[in-house]
Design an enzyme around this catalytic site. Structure first.
Site, short mmCIF file in Angstrom:
data_model
loop_
_atom_site.label_atom_id
_atom_site.label_comp_id
_atom_site.label_asym_id
_atom_site.label_seq_id
_atom_site.Cartn_x
_atom_site.Cartn_y
_atom_site.Cartn_z
CB ALA A 154 -0.99 0.03 1.17
CB ALA A 155 4.43 2.07 -0.16
N GLY A 156 2.35 2.66 -2.47
CA GLY A 156 1.94 3.41 -3.65
C GLY A 156 0.57 4.04 -3.48
CG ASP A 157 -2.74 1.62 -2.90
OD1 ASP A 157 -2.67 1.83 -4.13
OD2 ASP A 157 -2.93 0.50 -2.40
#
Length: 307
Positions: free
Chosen positions: A252-255
């Protein structure tokens, strides 16, 4: 109800996460250290990130009529997300993601789309007409491409800026979609697939960003993990470094990056400042396990003293 500034159109999943020493290769069985379930899905993660970081957000998604769908809907309400336009699919179950996280914090993900695959363009008519005063629409590619295309067309016709996170990458992402996108945010792998450039250095990323820009997208942001991001805007390339942290889980880092970017842009920050804000939010998230459980709140954004 006040009109939200940001609309997220996208997926909702339940993440089933296993923490293991390493990600198995085909045919290998690995004994895991821990298992937990965590609400996820790229759209849901980005909506939660926007809410926690102080943005005003409505979420348009389709859930299964099952325990996962009911649990997700309740959690969105608790986060302060506008859930008026969540849909329930009577036939398909909620989406699920099977995630393995290794000891370095890297992950491998397999997604069963479920109801997400049934979020059709016609489902969005009431929501988009009701929310046409929003500033931004943020989308990803865990929903049908036709839904993404028609939503982007609606946004362009109504003066709403579109941010596309092209994840997971799809070969069906065509010029008919890209010509309606204002900001695109591929990671290194997705940028390679879009541009045809093998990216191993920041210079490679700059080259890829120029090629993607030439596809008709004004602003290109390539996220480079611990190296930060490359921004191409107005003919100028800018490198925005990431804050150095010890990663335990990159899920979820990109989210988080995309949600934070949308918040900063809705606050009329410059694009460069918005990318820096997004890098900081993502840096915090990778120091924690899970998807939505890793998303920071606004009062935690002190990495560069950005508040």
């Amino acid at each position: 109800m006040n009109h939200p500034e940001i609309i997220v159109v996208g997926s909702t999943n339940m993440d089933m996460v296993v923490k293991a020493d390493h990600i198995p290769v085909p045919g290998e069985t690995v004994i895991a250290g821990s298992f937990f379930m965590n609400p996820g899905g790229k759209g849901a993660n980005q909506a939660v990130a926007i809410a926690r970081l102080g943005g005003s957000v409505a979420f348009v998604s389709k859930l299964g009529n099952d325990v996962f769908g009911k649990q997700s809907s309740q959690l969105f309400d608790e986060e302060g997300i506008d859930t008026r336009f969540l849909l329930s699919d009577p036939e398909f179950p909620s989406g699920v993601a099977l995630i393995t996280v290794d000891k370095e914090g890297e992950n491998s993900i397999v997604v069963a789309a479920g109801a997400n695959a049934n979020l059709f363009a016609d489902d969005l008519k009431d929501a988009l007409n009701a929310l046409k005063k929003a500033q931004l629409i943020l989308m990803q590619l865990e929903i049908p491409m036709e839904t993404v295309r028609k939503t982007a067309e609606f946004a362009r016709a109504n003066g709403i800026k579109v941010i596309l996170n092209p994840a997971p990458f799809s070969e069906s992402l065509s010029k008919d979609v890209l010509k309606h996108i204002d900001v695109i945010t591929p990671n290194q792998t997705e940028a390679e697939m879009l541009s045809g450039v093998k990216i191993t250095t920041m210079e490679d990323a700059e080259k890829a960003a120029r090629i993607i820009h030439d596809m008709g997208i004004p602003d290109v942001i390539i996220t480079m993990g611990p190296e930060g991001a490359v921004l191409f805007s107005g003919g100028v390339v800018t490198r925005i470094p990431a804050t150095r942290v010890t990663a335990v889980d990159t899920t979820a880092a990109g989210d988080v990056f995309n949600g934070a970017l949308a918040v900063a842009l809705s606050e009329a920050r410059t694009l460069e400042a918005a990318v820096a804000f997004a890098c900081d939010a993502a840096a915090i998230s990778v120091t924690r396990m899970g998807a939505q459980s890793s998303i920071p709140y606004r009062n935690e954004m002190i990495v560069r003293m950005i508040k």
